[in-house]
Design an enzyme around this catalytic site. Structure first.
Site, short mmCIF file in Angstrom:
data_model
loop_
_atom_site.label_atom_id
_atom_site.label_comp_id
_atom_site.label_asym_id
_atom_site.label_seq_id
_atom_site.Cartn_x
_atom_site.Cartn_y
_atom_site.Cartn_z
N SER A 107 -3.73 -10.65 -2.58
CA SER A 107 -3.57 -10.25 -3.98
C SER A 107 -2.17 -9.69 -4.10
O SER A 107 -1.80 -8.75 -3.39
CB SER A 107 -4.61 -9.18 -4.33
OG SER A 107 -4.32 -8.64 -5.60
N SER A 108 -1.37 -10.27 -4.99
CA SER A 108 0.04 -9.89 -5.09
C SER A 108 0.20 -8.50 -5.69
O SER A 108 -0.74 -7.94 -6.26
CB SER A 108 0.78 -10.90 -5.95
OG SER A 108 0.51 -12.21 -5.49
N MET A 109 1.42 -7.96 -5.56
CA MET A 109 1.71 -6.64 -6.15
C MET A 109 1.45 -6.68 -7.66
O MET A 109 1.96 -7.55 -8.35
CB MET A 109 3.20 -6.33 -6.00
CG MET A 109 3.61 -5.81 -4.68
SD MET A 109 5.41 -5.71 -4.64
CE MET A 109 5.69 -4.23 -5.60
#
Ligand SMILES: C[S@@+](CC[C@H](N)C(=O)[O-])C[C@H]1O[C@@H](n2cnc3c(N)ncnc32)[C@H](O)[C@@H]1O
Length: 407
Positions: A107-109
């Site tokens: 899950s990206s920033m």
């Protein structure tokens, strides 16, 4: 358990200057930044994360496991923090708490997710295709604004796709999750108004352009084989629908699309015993800082990759004031190495093979300097039926046609 991350790419964060710190996610700050703030508040990331997560500290490069059952407060803190979180290692072949070799889903920033959604400019009424479902959180954010019926997302990993579909349904957003290779897009749902990729590409397929309507937008993390320098290309489809073009918007660090990963050259295949002493030698006044840049936002890697196609570069660890930087040709056995020493003004160069890779890199660097050391946003990309080409300042100023490793 802790593991130093692979050199690059990261598990999808914004590239920060060395020493940068992960910040707490502050919704009110994000609200000022883009129209996606209310979606971020309404669709908590925590609803899309598994119980065992590996938050990635962008400052230290460390990835540490956190188990919700054992430490629910730490788990929640990380879920709410502005940091990338690894959710799968080694294409699902790795089990247990210890980090695996390579992160293969994450899950990206959150700050990057919202910035990319703002760049995408998806609006109510649009239909959107996402490549790289991962946890399903980004698809849920899109669905919050566009309606679940207007979002299709594709994931290459069956287990990841199944889990995301379950979480999206549980959250009341039954987005269509397709298990398959996103490189082909999803023609059944075309035409789309928007296409967003959340894995990195080296070659953007024309099929994606063909599946987005004229005037529609594609947002794609894109980079070359040269190094970790990567940026999001924001392409607008031409009125005749045959091509798409636009500038790069921001530096990023995504895991690559499965089929476009770099298979690292085996050093010994290029540089067998005795090869260094038999190589051509020279020296260079270029410094380590000039070649490698001084922070992770530095565009030098990205620019050199545009001018030196089909080359992978590896930076050795510094040892006793000495650092070697290696270059490997991906279509032949050309190689070069430059050896920087803190106590020497000029670095020694060795090169061998059909290409003179160091000469190509040095020429590319001189070109970059002569053009005012352009940052990411002066470069742009066009994708049409003939392939892709990169330009500087204007689509007519083509500077290279970086293709796949064999192109
Ligand atoms: C950074 S994660 C995506 C994050 C996701 N959008 C989210 O909200 O959690 C990248 C994902 O791309 C997927 N992927 C890699 N290659 C792909 C391909 N060829 N087609 C579709 N998905 C792919 C990976 O399996 C991984 O789950």
């Amino acid at each position: 358990m802790t593991r130093k991350a692979e050199a690059a790419p990261g598990p999808t964060g914004t590239r920060r200057p060395a020493g940068g710190r992960s910040a707490r996610l502050a919704p009110h700050t994000l609200a000022a930044r883009d129209a996606w703030a209310s979606a971020l508040e309404a669709v908590p990331r925590s609803r899309f994360l598994p119980d065992l997560i590996w938050p990635h500290d962008m400052a230290t490069g460390e990835t540490t496991s956190v188990d919700r059952a054992r430490d629910p407060r730490a788990w929640q803190r990380h879920a709410d923090a502005d940091e990338p979180i690894v959710t799968q290692w080694d294409d699902g072949n790795h089990r247990g708490e210890a980090p695996g070799r390579s992160f293969t889903s994450s899950s990206s920033m959150p700050s990057l997710v919202s910035a990319m959604l703002a760049d995408l400019d998806a609006r109510p009424g649009h239909r959107a295709l996402e490549i790289g479902t991962g946890t399903g959180w980004n698809a849920a954010l899109l669905a919050h604004r566009l309606g679940a019926e207007n979002v299709v997302t594709i994931e290459v990993d069956r287990a990841v796709a199944d889990e995301a579909r379950r979480r999206l349904t549980d959250f009341g957003m039954p987005v269509r999750v397709v298990h398959g290779d996103g490189f082909l897009g999803h023609a059944d749902g075309a035409p789309y108004d928007r296409l967003i990729a959340t894995c990195g590409l080296r070659q953007i397929p024309h099929a994606w352009v063909a599946q987005v309507r004229p005037g529609g937008v594609l947002l794609v993390p894109w980079g070359t084989y040269y190094g970790p320098g990567e940026a999001t290309a924001r392409l607008v489809v031409a009125p005749d629908g045959r091509g798409a073009s636009g500038p790069f918007t921001r530096p990023v660090a995504f895991m690559r699309m499965r089929s476009q990963r770099l298979v690292w050259p085996r050093h010994d295949d290029y540089v067998p015993p005795g090869a260094v002493s038999a190589a051509d030698t020279s020296s260079t006044a270029l410094t380590e800082a000039q070649l490698l840049g001084t922070g992770s936002f530095d565009a030098v890697d990205f620019a050199l990759g545009l001018r030196v196609p089909r080359v992978a570069r590896n930076v050795d660890r510094k040892h006793d004031g000495q650092r070697a930087v290696w270059f490997y040709g991906l279509t032949d056995r050309s190689w070069a190495v430059v050896v920087f020493r803190d106590d020497r003004e000029r670095a020694k160069v060795y090169q061998a093979g059909p290409r003179r890779l160091w000469d190509e890199v040095a020429d590319a660097h001189a070109w970059w300097v002569a053009h005012g050391e352009p940052a990411y946003d002066r470069f742009g990309l066009t994708v049409d039926e003939r392939g892709q080409h990169v330009w500087l300042d204007d689509p007519d100023q083509v500077i290279g046609r970086p293709q796949g490793a064999s192109g």
